[in-house]
Design an enzyme around this catalytic site. Structure first.
Site, PDB file in Angstrom:
ATOM      1  N   ASP A 190       0.843  -1.195   0.000  1.00  0.00           N
ATOM      2  CA  ASP A 190       0.000   0.000   0.000  1.00  0.00           C
ATOM      3  C   ASP A 190       0.880   1.246   0.000  1.00  0.00           C
ATOM      4  O   ASP A 190       2.107   1.149  -0.098  1.00  0.00           O
ATOM      5  CB  ASP A 190      -0.970  -0.005   1.190  1.00  0.00           C
ATOM      6  CG  ASP A 190      -2.314   0.628   0.829  1.00  0.00           C
ATOM      7  OD1 ASP A 190      -2.313   1.791   0.395  1.00  0.00           O
ATOM      8  OD2 ASP A 190      -3.356  -0.031   0.984  1.00  0.00           O
ATOM      9  N   HIS A 260      -2.846   2.983  -4.526  1.00  0.00           N
ATOM     10  CA  HIS A 260      -2.268   2.493  -3.270  1.00  0.00           C
ATOM     11  C   HIS A 260      -0.890   1.892  -3.517  1.00  0.00           C
ATOM     12  O   HIS A 260      -0.565   0.821  -3.009  1.00  0.00           O
ATOM     13  CB  HIS A 260      -3.207   1.459  -2.631  1.00  0.00           C
ATOM     14  CG  HIS A 260      -4.439   2.077  -2.014  1.00  0.00           C
ATOM     15  ND1 HIS A 260      -4.400   2.802  -0.849  1.00  0.00           N
ATOM     16  CD2 HIS A 260      -5.724   2.079  -2.421  1.00  0.00           C
ATOM     17  CE1 HIS A 260      -5.628   3.230  -0.551  1.00  0.00           C
ATOM     18  NE2 HIS A 260      -6.452   2.809  -1.495  1.00  0.00           N
ATOM     19  N   GLU A 324      -9.996   2.836  -4.990  1.00  0.00           N
ATOM     20  CA  GLU A 324      -9.489   4.180  -4.693  1.00  0.00           C
ATOM     21  C   GLU A 324      -8.285   4.557  -5.560  1.00  0.00           C
ATOM     22  O   GLU A 324      -7.218   4.847  -5.054  1.00  0.00           O
ATOM     23  CB  GLU A 324      -9.129   4.254  -3.205  1.00  0.00           C
ATOM     24  CG  GLU A 324     -10.344   3.999  -2.321  1.00  0.00           C
ATOM     25  CD  GLU A 324     -10.025   3.998  -0.831  1.00  0.00           C
ATOM     26  OE1 GLU A 324     -10.865   4.467  -0.054  1.00  0.00           O
ATOM     27  OE2 GLU A 324      -8.943   3.519  -0.436  1.00  0.00           O
TER      28      GLU A 324
HETATM   29  C1  ACM Z   1     -11.120  -0.243   0.880  1.00  0.00           C
HETATM   30  O1  ACM Z   1     -11.549  -0.189   2.044  1.00  0.00           O
HETATM   31  N1  ACM Z   1     -10.478   0.763   0.342  1.00  0.00           N
HETATM   32  C2  ACM Z   1     -11.296  -1.424   0.069  1.00  0.00           C
END
Ligand code: ACM
Ligand code: ZN
Length: 542
Positions: A190, A260, A324
């Site tokens: 991440d 991420h 995201e």
């Molecule tokens: C998430 O909680 N961004 C999958």
């Protein structure tokens, strides 16, 4: 007076088969009780390594809880098993993971179609035992049968935002096994760190595994300035994967892409649209800098990483994230825009060309993994990117994306923020809780969740593979805090995963929970004691 005392002692040493998750059937048998003592042997079919292993585990569990040591014994089918616990395989059973326990005055048989089923039967028997030193446990004659409702019974663990050592991950697997769960979704990369050793790209962990500090609280302007990080070596990962496999748990690694990715970008800035420099993030949230998919070397990088990931994790699924992923860099990047042109992508409906670019990138990885016999799981954002239905969708932004995915023909795993984000608070009384993300997912909300939406047409229900709780660790810094967030909510989730909705009963569950909690206590696990109180639920009624 004397009689009362004797009865009390006898009660204490009597097994109670009404465990969590509650078996489908517990039928009494007209026979005397079986007396479990240390002289009983645990029989398993000679030559079957899986059955030998689970027999040894059963012996360990009995010793943990009662201090009685039972020996194991390999047997041919003709061996007299009077006075024993016999573990056996029954190919006629219907569910691969179901179990049948038969207790008569003569012996106890734990049967499954597979060793995994026998293992779940062992967990059920283990949970029925009284906790505390004893020389005899009275096992009432009965037949206990259970089959899990869902094949995917998961827990997730984020080892990026905070790093947890291999021993902690193994204890997490132990806790999962006790609750009859079989999938660990392991979040390994991440913005705040890269936690899996990749031999071809050593800087991922040398550089990407470490951040300069950690923001205090929910993204305050204050950073603690303490270098933080860590990673799992490939040897450690192989060891953890084996530990999980021994407990019939499949680990699904997540390499989140194309967003991420600051951990990787800090190590290899040429993989980003701007070329950096980038830093491993010291705060939480969604970063604008993501992988540049306009260049072939980025695709090669991801494939190289996936090659090593596939070698380490033998399971069917690889989680490729997809959540995201802001598109601002792609909008500005000549290479990404050129890729869009070359591919002839045109915006349609709600889908921008950049969304379709994410779909294209995801499909490249999906096809690469498929060529190696693997399938992808991705977060529900993938539904907006035109990926094909061989992608399994993880529904997190509520339950609706899951229903939408199932209608489109995707397999779906339900992990909605409400109520399955276990990094959320478990009460409205947040002042007296360890800091959490926010929200309020009470034990009862978890218990009442049905992964299959009531209005989902019958022909689409088979697409709901199961449910999983997610444990993001921005605010979870140590193992006791992980355990506090998951216990006892995992117990409620276990009944969601195993039981038919019509059989569930919250008050009955609450009555059965204290015995399970005695087992938590016995192992020294931290749990939220207040969730056991009846009053709290009443306060929380809207
Ligand atoms: C998430 O909680 N961004 C999958
Ligand atoms: Zn780019």
């Amino acid at each position: 007076m004397l009689i009362t005392v004797i009865t009390a002692v006898a009660q204490e040493h009597r097994a109670d088969y009404r465990v969590v998750p509650l078996p489908d059937r517990i039928d009494g048998i007209k026979d005397k009780d079986f007396l479990l003592k240390s002289t009983c042997l645990i029989d398993y079919p000679a030559g079957n390594r899986d059955m030998e292993r689970v027999a040894v585990m059963l012996s360990g569990y009995i010793e943990d809880l009662t201090s009685m040591h039972l020996s194991t014994r390999p047997v041919k089918s003709s061996t007299n098993n009077s006075g024993c616990i016999s573990l056996s395989l029954d190919p006629k059973m219907i569910n691969d993971e179901g179990y049948r326990i038969t207790v008569t005055s003569k012996n106890i048989e734990i049967a499954g179609k597979t060793p995994a089923g026998v293992f779940h039967g062992i967990q059920s028997l283990r949970k029925s035992l009284p906790v505390g030193q004893t020389t005899t446990v009275i096992m009432p004659a009965a037949q206990i049968v259970s089959n899990p409702r869902f094949g995917y019974r998961g827990m997730h663990l984020d080892c990026v935002r905070h790093f947890f050592d291999a021993e902690t991950v193994k204890r997490y697997l132990d806790i999962m096994a006790l609750h009859g769960m079989n999938r660990l979704h392991w979040h390994l990369t991440d913005d705040q760190g890269w936690r899996i050793e990749i031999k071809k790209y050593p800087r991922l962990t040398e550089v990407g595994g470490w951040r300069k500090g950690t923001v205090l609280g929910h993204n305050s302007p204050v950073n603690d300035g303490i270098r933080y990080g860590g990673y799992y070596t490939q040897d450690e990962i192989r060891d953890i994967v084996q530990y999980a496999t021994d407990r019939f748990i499949t680990i699904i690694p997540e390499v989140d892409m194309p967003g991420h990715m600051l951990g990787a970008l800090a190590a290899y800035p040429e993989l980003g649209c701007t070329g950096g420099p980038y830093e491993v993030w010291c705060q939480w949230g969604v970063a604008d800098d993501i992988l540049c998919v306009g260049q072939d070397k980025t695709l090669q990088f991801v494939k190289d990483v996936l090659d090593e990931v596939m070698q380490l994790f033998p399971g069917e699924y690889i989680h490729i994230g997809g959540d995201e992923s802001p598109r601002v860099r792609w909008q500005q990047c000549p290479r990404c825009q050129q890729r869009i042109k070359d591919l002839g992508l045109t915006a349609h409906g709600k889908q921008s060309v950049e969304a379709l670019l994410q779909g294209w990138f995801t499909t490249q990885m999906q096809q690469y993994l498929a060529a190696h016999g693997r399938h992808i799981i991705g977060w529900d954002e993938l539904l907006g990117c035109d990926v094909d239905t061989t992608a399994t969708i993880m529904s997190w932004r509520g339950a609706e994306p899951g229903a939408e995915g199932a209608k489109l023909g995707h397999d779906v795993i339900m992990t909605p923020v409400g109520p399955l984000y276990f990094d959320y608070y478990q009460t409205k009384d947040t002042w007296n809780e360890p800091t959490a993300f926010g929200g309020c997912n009470t034990l009862k909300k978890v218990y009442d969740f049905d992964p299959v939406a009531a209005d989902l047409p019958a022909g689409m229900r088979h697409h709901i593979l199961g449910a999983q709780a997610n444990v993001w660790t921005e605010y979870i810094t140590c193992e006791p805090q992980i355990q506090y967030q998951i216990l006892p909510r995992m117990a409620a989730l276990a009944e969601v995963q195993w039981m038919e909705p019509a059989a569930k009963d919250y008050q009955d569950f609450k009555a059965r929970l204290p015995h399970l909690v005695d087992i938590y206590k016995h192992y020294g696990w931290t749990y939220r004691a207040k969730s056991l109180a009846v009053e709290e639920e009443e306060q929380e009624q809207p």
